[in-house]
Design an enzyme around this catalytic site. Structure first.
Site, PDB file in Angstrom:
ATOM      1  N   GLU A 162       0.483  -0.933   0.195  1.00 39.21           N
ATOM      2  CA  GLU A 162      -0.399  -0.271  -0.020  1.00 39.21           C
ATOM      3  C   GLU A 162       1.118   1.281   0.078  1.00 39.21           C
ATOM      4  OE1 GLU A 162       1.408   1.423   2.452  1.00 39.21           O
ATOM      5  OE2 GLU A 162       2.436   0.075   3.487  1.00 39.21           O
ATOM      6  N   GLY A 304       6.835   0.263   3.162  1.00 35.63           N
ATOM      7  CA  GLY A 304       5.219   0.023   2.776  1.00 35.63           C
ATOM      8  C   GLY A 304       6.045  -0.246   1.567  1.00 35.63           C
ATOM      9  N   GLU A 305       4.654   0.441   0.298  1.00 38.36           N
ATOM     10  CA  GLU A 305       5.052   0.019  -1.431  1.00 38.36           C
ATOM     11  C   GLU A 305       5.179  -1.100  -1.115  1.00 38.36           C
ATOM     12  OE1 GLU A 305       8.559   1.653  -2.606  1.00 38.36           O
ATOM     13  OE2 GLU A 305       7.236   4.276  -1.905  1.00 38.36           O
ATOM     14  N   ALA A 306       4.905  -2.656  -0.694  1.00 35.29           N
ATOM     15  CA  ALA A 306       5.463  -3.667  -0.553  1.00 35.29           C
ATOM     16  C   ALA A 306       6.888  -4.289  -1.118  1.00 35.29           C
ATOM     17  CB  ALA A 306       4.473  -3.702  -2.398  1.00 35.29           C
TER      18      ALA A 306
END
Length: 340
Positions: A162, A304-306
């Site tokens: 996310e 974050g951001e996978a």
């Protein structure tokens, strides 16, 4: 009694989740016993291939079309100064993803992973959870459905992550509602908050819990009242992957919040999931322990951001390559273990 709430369909889908294919896992174990190495010498890598086989339903699992999905949302609570970065970074980061300039772009390119970003009304923040629900139950279910539809046909492993300023505050509030304890236990530094910022973040979680007190017994209601669009979409994607027999690798603190909601509904709901890593954010290690997930990596990530999920899929690729391409004792002309 018939459930006529907007969440009825979600509960119905949870009741239809398939289990692991034990025959496929047994086929992996049988081949592993013939490979040119001592039994168990590759440790957890061997079990990872069994896991892939069990959830893909294939005795010869593959990672030909792994996909990393980043769901991006915007949060009303961000206006309370709970992040070191302003909300306009949301749109700017979406542009950065599109231009290939983010960390996740580089990781996916390095490991040959598919990558998609989903803009969940990034310019329209959800409601401030301190004074009202993030969104309605109906909108929550619609967002979960969007996440379900985001799982592309043919995907053989899904990485879930996310992006959204303020979403570690959202995650902390979800954990506090699910598990209790003081808000401060679940609140971390997020994007790099100072002590004053940490104080504002704790205060926001406390205010949200107080405002919604008496309405937090149902995990799906917790999601609607305290969550965000990216969290709801990730929950939908995780559930859709289960229904399609796609193994899932979770990213960090916020992605795990989506998983935690499903786990609270059904403890078996995450059997097809791996924790890609343990984040430096908040109490992620404690959450993973509650969920029974042992992380693959511990790199101190909190981006974050996978990013952690993508790195872990790279590790899965290595595990699968060993299983698939290593010579057997017979092929290599190597003597097997001595008879007892």
């Amino acid at each position: 009694m018939t459930d006529e709430s907007p969440f009825a369909d979600i509960r119905g889908l949870l009741a239809t989740m398939p289990g692991p294919d034990r025959e496929a896992a047994a086929m992996v174990r049988a081949r592993d016993a013939t490979l040119t190495k001592p039994a168990g010498a590759l440790g957890r890598l061997e079990h990872l291939v069994e896991w892939l086989a069990a959830w893909q339903g294939k005795g010869q699992p593959g990672l030909d079309r792994p996909l990393v999905c980043v769901f991006a949302g915007s949060h009303g609570v961000a206006a309370r100064g709970v992040s070191a970065y302003p909300p306009e970074v949301n749109r700017q980061m979406l542009d950065n993803f599109a231009a290939g300039g983010a960390a996740i772009n580089q990781i996916c390119a390095a490991y040959g992973l598919g990558f998609k970003v989903f803009d969940l009304a990034i310019d329209l923040p959800t409601g401030d959870i301190c004074t009202g629900p993030a969104f309605s139950e109906k909108d929550c279910v619609a967002t979960m459905a969007f996440g379900m539809e985001a799982v592309a046909a043919g995907t053989d492993c899904l990485g879930v992550g996310e992006m959204g300023i303020g979403n570690t505050t959202i995650a902390a509030a979800i954990y506090a509602a699910l598990y209790g304890s003081e808000a401060a236990q679940w609140v971390g530094r997020g994007t790099g908050l100072d002590e004053a910022g940490i104080g504002r973040k704790v205060a926001a979680v406390e205010a949200a819990l107080a405002h919604h007190a008496g309405h937090l017994d149902d995990p799906l209601e917790i999601l609607a009242r305290l969550g965000g669009r990216e969290v709801a979409a990730m929950a939908g994607a995780i559930l859709a992957a289960r229904l399609q027999r796609i193994p899932v690798v979770l990213d960090g603190y916020v992605a795990t919040a989506a998983a935690a909601v499903l786990h609270a509904l059904d403890p078996s709901a995450l059997d097809h999931c791996l924790a890609g890593h343990v984040s430096a954010e908040g109490a992620h290690a404690e959450v993973l322990e509650r969920l029974g997930l042992v992380p693959l990596l511990a790199l101190g990530l909190r981006l974050g951001e996978a990013s952690g999920a993508a790195l872990a899929i790279g590790l899965l690729k290595g595990a699968l390559a060993c299983h698939r391409d290593m010579a057997t004792f017979a092929q290599a002309g190597v003597s097997g273990p001595s008879a007892a």
